[in-house]
Every structure is written in C-alpha cells, then in structure tokens.
Design a protein around this motif. Sequence first.
Motif, PDB file in Angstrom:
ATOM      1  N   THR A 199      43.827  39.359  40.919  1.00 17.22           N
ATOM      2  CA  THR A 199      44.271  38.981  42.261  1.00 17.22           C
ATOM      3  C   THR A 199      42.960  38.203  43.006  1.00 17.22           C
ATOM      4  N   PHE A 200      43.360  37.308  43.878  1.00 18.44           N
ATOM      5  CA  PHE A 200      42.379  36.796  44.508  1.00 18.44           C
ATOM      6  C   PHE A 200      42.727  36.764  46.070  1.00 18.44           C
ATOM      7  N   ASP A 201      41.666  37.581  46.525  1.00 16.22           N
ATOM      8  CA  ASP A 201      41.793  38.023  48.079  1.00 16.22           C
ATOM      9  C   ASP A 201      43.440  38.512  48.298  1.00 16.22           C
ATOM     10  N   GLY A 202      43.780  39.210  47.215  1.00 11.01           N
ATOM     11  CA  GLY A 202      45.139  39.655  47.519  1.00 11.01           C
ATOM     12  C   GLY A 202      46.321  38.866  47.034  1.00 11.01           C
ATOM     13  N   ASP A 203      45.948  37.497  46.754  1.00 18.03           N
ATOM     14  CA  ASP A 203      46.941  36.694  46.026  1.00 18.03           C
ATOM     15  C   ASP A 203      47.007  36.917  44.587  1.00 18.03           C
ATOM     16  N   ASP A 206      41.001  42.914  37.243  1.00 18.98           N
ATOM     17  CA  ASP A 206      41.083  43.805  38.180  1.00 18.98           C
ATOM     18  C   ASP A 206      41.517  45.011  37.569  1.00 18.98           C
TER      19      ASP A 206
END
Length: 276
Positions: free
Chosen positions: A18-22, A62
């Motif tokens: 994920t990228f900052d939650g995305d 992650d």
Amino acid sequence: MTRTEQYRELRFDGVTKTFDGDVGVEDVTLSVTAGERVAIVGPSGAGKTTLLRLASGAVTPDSGTIRLDDDHLRSADVAHVYPGHTLVDRRTALANVLVGSSSSRSWWRGLFEPLAPRDPAPALELLDRVGIGEKADARTDTLSAGERQRVAFARALMQEAPVIVADEPTANLDPSSSTTVLDVLDDVAGSRTLLTVLHDMDLAVAHYDRIVGIVDGSVRFNRPTESTTAAELKELSARDDANTPAGHVTENQSFADADTPKQGTEKWYVPARYWK
Ligand SMILES: Nc1ncnc2c1ncn2[C@@H]1O[C@H](COP(=O)(O)OP(=O)(O)OP(=O)(O)O)[C@@H](O)[C@H]1O
C-alpha cells in the motif's frame, strides 16, 4: 554472484503493498514457472507496475514473500527493462549498455575496481543480438523509438539476471515495431523468466504463454494464453477505456512517426483493442 536460471519457480505469496493507505497490490499469489513468458494486463492504476517494482526490489512488500524456489528474490536476480526514454541521450548506445554491467558487479569489485575499464565485447555482442550492432557508436538521441527500446533491452540483459521484468516495452511504438520489439525481447530473454506489463491485449495474446489480469490490485485471472477467454480480456479493456480520457489516445505524434527519432515526446498508450 547472480543466480543462473537453475530454479523452478518464481512465486509471489500473499504480497500486499500500500502507499499511504492506497492499495498498490493486495494479497497477490502468483506462480511463474522458470522460463515462462507472462503478460500482466489490467486497467490503468490496477497495480501492474507495482507488481514489477516489487519483483525488482524497487519497493518492498508490506506483507507476503517473493521467492525463487525457497530463496527470497534479490534485486540482483531481476533485470528491469526501463523504457527507451530512460537512456542517457548524450551517450552512445554502447555506453548505455555498459551501464547495465555495473548493476551486476559485486560490491567488492566496485570497491576495488571502481575505475576499471569494462570489456565492451559482451555489450557489443548484446547490441548485435538485439539487431543494432551497427549503431553501437551512435548517440541514443539519434536513434528511433524502436532502436532505443532495443538498447534498453541490451542494457537490462547485461545484468545476467534470471528474471526480466519489462514495463510497457511497446509504449511509443507503432504496431509493426511493437511486434518486432517483442520478438526481439522473447529471443534475447532465452531461458530466463519474462514478466511484461502490456496494455495491448492483442500483443499479450500473440507473444505470451500466460496472461495475468489485475484489477484493483488483485489478480482477477491467471491462465495460459490459450485458455484465457475473450470475455475476460474484454472486461479489463472496458475498464481501461472507462479510465482513459479520449485525449489520451493520440498526442502530437502519429503511429507512422513512432519509429522516427524523437526528443522527449511521450505518447500515451493506446487502449486495448482486443475485442474490436
Ligand atoms: N509511489 C507511489 N506512491 C503512491 N501511490 C502509488 C505509488 N505507486 C503506485 N501507486 C498507486 O498504486 C496503484 C497502482 O499503481 P500502478 O502504477 O502499479 O498501476 P498500473 O496498473 O501500473 O497503472 P498504469 O497502467 O496506469 O501504469 C495506483 O492507485 C497508484 O496511484
């Protein structure tokens, strides 16, 4: 030392990034047999590039693992074919290809032999193999888009990695050059495993053993090409068209121009046309 092709399987197990939650990719499990040609297709933003970047070590998952058999995949195991526009324009094709050899030099050789001249012979041989040996001394900004892409292949192949990942190697190319370039990539990849992100379903079907469809970060289907259905491809393409503003299709350059030299122009991909 890089591993050779002596492994059976490249395996993603439950890989999430994920990228900052995305979500980039989510819980991807995927097995690729050594030497297989795999096309990764899906709408814009689906997670295709993220998958390649995870394989090449450019980003870390992650959770989940990426392995060659029982060993964690290392960045030295993966050669990333960046697009032709990432070449150094003011340098020759040969100089650009020699850069690829740096990535496969061991750290201790880099320490003790930082200025050691590199033998150009392997790079020249690779340029020959991709069909542009006679352009070895030409500056890359004088080459056509197709020729630049071949230099990018040769550069990646200098790494001698057992896995090759290529992100949109046919971007900017007209249909005939795209076919040629994918043929060259297939040829020079030899027994290595090849993962390629493609937007054009026709090319994926024509050139690849297996097609992996990704939607919203998850694997939607993963099949040998001959058993992938037109309906599956159509669904992905329909999503892509919905995500693609009409203005993306052509910019200021026609397909006929695509094999002529260009300076920094970049055309958006053509949406998949498989079912049309
Ligand atoms: N470095 C990053 N920082 C933040 N978000 C990112 C980053 N890389 C990817 N993403 C996000 O992850 C998702 C998947 O992106 P990715 O580039 O993998 O898609 P893609 O399928 O390759 O798309 P395209 O076909 O348009 O290149 C997108 O929502 C994207 O915005």
